[in-house]
Motif scaffolding. Sequence first.
Motif, PDB file in Angstrom:
ATOM      1  N   ASP A 331       0.845  -1.191   0.000  1.00 16.43           N
ATOM      2  CA  ASP A 331       0.000   0.000   0.000  1.00 16.43           C
ATOM      3  C   ASP A 331       0.880   1.240   0.000  1.00 16.43           C
ATOM      4  O   ASP A 331       1.994   1.233   0.556  1.00 16.43           O
ATOM      5  CB  ASP A 331      -0.893   0.040   1.243  1.00 16.43           C
ATOM      6  N   VAL A 332       0.368   2.310  -0.592  1.00 16.59           N
ATOM      7  CA  VAL A 332       0.996   3.626  -0.529  1.00 16.59           C
ATOM      8  C   VAL A 332       0.077   4.549   0.254  1.00 16.59           C
ATOM      9  O   VAL A 332      -1.147   4.534   0.045  1.00 16.59           O
ATOM     10  CB  VAL A 332       1.257   4.197  -1.936  1.00 16.59           C
ATOM     11  N   PHE A 333       0.646   5.341   1.156  1.00 17.11           N
ATOM     12  CA  PHE A 333      -0.143   6.225   2.008  1.00 17.11           C
ATOM     13  C   PHE A 333       0.329   7.672   1.890  1.00 17.11           C
ATOM     14  O   PHE A 333       1.513   7.937   1.664  1.00 17.11           O
ATOM     15  CB  PHE A 333      -0.011   5.811   3.487  1.00 17.11           C
ATOM     16  N   ASN A 334      -0.606   8.574   2.045  1.00 18.33           N
ATOM     17  CA  ASN A 334      -0.281   9.976   2.274  1.00 18.33           C
ATOM     18  C   ASN A 334      -0.240  10.135   3.786  1.00 18.33           C
ATOM     19  O   ASN A 334      -1.278  10.102   4.447  1.00 18.33           O
ATOM     20  CB  ASN A 334      -1.350  10.875   1.650  1.00 18.33           C
ATOM     21  N   LYS A 350      -3.490   9.454   6.053  1.00 26.18           N
ATOM     22  CA  LYS A 350      -4.639  10.260   5.674  1.00 26.18           C
ATOM     23  C   LYS A 350      -5.858   9.360   5.487  1.00 26.18           C
ATOM     24  O   LYS A 350      -5.823   8.374   4.755  1.00 26.18           O
ATOM     25  CB  LYS A 350      -4.336  11.022   4.385  1.00 26.18           C
ATOM     26  N   SER A 351      -6.971   9.743   6.125  1.00 24.59           N
ATOM     27  CA  SER A 351      -8.168   8.913   6.104  1.00 24.59           C
ATOM     28  C   SER A 351      -9.170   9.336   5.040  1.00 24.59           C
ATOM     29  O   SER A 351      -9.826   8.499   4.425  1.00 24.59           O
ATOM     30  CB  SER A 351      -8.861   8.950   7.476  1.00 24.59           C
ATOM     31  N   VAL A 403      -3.736  16.610  10.808  1.00 26.81           N
ATOM     32  CA  VAL A 403      -4.792  16.685   9.796  1.00 26.81           C
ATOM     33  C   VAL A 403      -4.143  16.965   8.449  1.00 26.81           C
ATOM     34  O   VAL A 403      -3.370  17.924   8.315  1.00 26.81           O
ATOM     35  CB  VAL A 403      -5.808  17.793  10.140  1.00 26.81           C
ATOM     36  N   ILE A 404      -4.446  16.142   7.463  1.00 29.71           N
ATOM     37  CA  ILE A 404      -3.762  16.239   6.169  1.00 29.71           C
ATOM     38  C   ILE A 404      -4.697  16.814   5.121  1.00 29.71           C
ATOM     39  O   ILE A 404      -5.705  16.200   4.746  1.00 29.71           O
ATOM     40  CB  ILE A 404      -3.227  14.865   5.717  1.00 29.71           C
ATOM     41  N   CYS A 405      -4.402  18.010   4.662  1.00 31.09           N
ATOM     42  CA  CYS A 405      -5.009  18.643   3.502  1.00 31.09           C
ATOM     43  C   CYS A 405      -6.537  18.610   3.527  1.00 31.09           C
ATOM     44  O   CYS A 405      -7.188  19.306   4.298  1.00 31.09           O
ATOM     45  CB  CYS A 405      -4.453  18.000   2.238  1.00 31.09           C
ATOM     46  N   TYR A 406      -7.133  17.821   2.663  1.00 22.14           N
ATOM     47  CA  TYR A 406      -8.575  17.777   2.425  1.00 22.14           C
ATOM     48  C   TYR A 406      -9.367  17.472   3.688  1.00 22.14           C
ATOM     49  O   TYR A 406     -10.531  17.870   3.825  1.00 22.14           O
ATOM     50  CB  TYR A 406      -8.847  16.724   1.352  1.00 22.14           C
TER      51      TYR A 406
END
Length: 531
Positions: A331-334, A350-351, A403-406
């Motif tokens: 898997d790749v994650f942000n 990031k969820s 908290v990541i971006c969006y």
Amino acid sequence: MSRIFRLGLSASSGILLSLAWLGFPGWTLFFAFIPLLFLNQFFIDNRNSYRSVSFWGHALIAFLIWNGITTWWIAYATMAGAILAIVANSFLMSVVWWLAHVAFRRFKPNLAFLSLIVFWISFEYFHFHWDIEWPWLNLGNGFANNIKMVQWYEYTGVLGGTLWVLLINILLFNVLKLITSKASVWKIFYPLSGLVLFLVVPVIISVSAYNSYTEKENPMNIVVVQPNIDPYSERYDQEAENEKLEKFIRLASTQTDDQTDLVIGPETLFERYPDWNEEQITYNYQFRQLQQWLRNFPKAELLFGASTSQVYPDAESATSTARHRNGMIYDVFNSAVFIGKNGQEQTYHKSILVVGVEKMPFMKYLGFLSDLVFDLGGTTGSLGRQEEPTNFKLKNNWEVAPVICYESIFGEYLTKYVEKGAGIIVIITNDGWWRNTPGYKQHLSFARLRAIESRRSIARSANTGISAFINQRGDLLQTTEWWTEDAINGTLNSSNEITFYVKYGDYIARISLFMSGLLLLFLITKKFLPE
């Protein structure tokens, strides 16, 4: 009413709805739906000549204009995503108003107006929770730069602002309708009194709360770094990663000192995800260099973004987003990565992922198309995610929400961090994909609403947007310039208070959903039962 005039009314609502997202005051929303409400009335009065679908077409025009003017900049990142967001969202909005219009044809006016309110709020709530999340244009977001007007969001969340906008529009419409029909003063008096009451009282309460709010002193000294790496010319080789490391350390060193508690870097500061295998992350070269740099400062800890990966031993242990390449399953994650004072690391994935950019919607059914998803971090396929938010635990028992971006658009989601003990919110983002457009300004402004809802200070690190410190009232204490290398330092107060909204979340939406179900059922029965 001529067709040209009707189209003009549609366009007027679309333009008026756009203003609050373009830097105009949020109160412009209080009359933005008036042209559409007059169109609705026209088609009700002439129901024998026009079918309900005629109103739907006019509503669609209004919403295409609103969505197009306010979110066209998505095309800089992905043209397909922009078309999907604008057209699909406009269609859904028009369907909501069409349903309300049908209710106007079959219900008494007060019940029909109630239908419009609860249908729209349910729609906005739906946009927080289905697989194509897009709450960017939720009406309550329109007050993001008028925080003195909406301090009561700590009780209602952003959907309280949506309810406010709809109520004021409906009351104002009824007053104008009575005036144009030359009704008596007494008939106008009651809806006018309601209009003044619902308009003035929330503002008075909000301004009073703003002026009287005092933060408890619990200071955290923070440095925020904005490296200003152009995502469109960025390289992903090892040399480029080391250059980004050097730039980050150079900028951070200009502001970090012996009193610094936390240094923050932006989303995806490092993007070679094979190098950030989570089973071996402490052996990563950039990670070890940052550990070494932190030793120069007795109190400092570090939080930044990276594209990370996780390798699975077999298909049975892999997730639905796992990739199968060259015999590997991974898997790749942000991710947000934390390096503590003693060198320990924590990772958060990031969820809430961006549709068409970081994930394929409805993966269970469309998973075979996942390799067509364009990931702005330089990879293909849907990213992995974690189900629940987790805080990073700092020294002195502090906890911060990564908290990541969006994710910063989702108020109720952020309450989960706060419920778990987060005293400060950290937002890491990369807004450079949108160039110099309203997009990055809107994104920053929404963070101010999260501060009010949770009464949490916010430190925001944007790679190429605007980095900022925001206090618990939603004030911008300090900001960087857009598209500029910079590092800023400031002090934010941590808090352990729990607001009504944090405790109960989007209760307005849950009530609206229940009422919408009943009204839709009533609407269906009215269709088939004799009068």
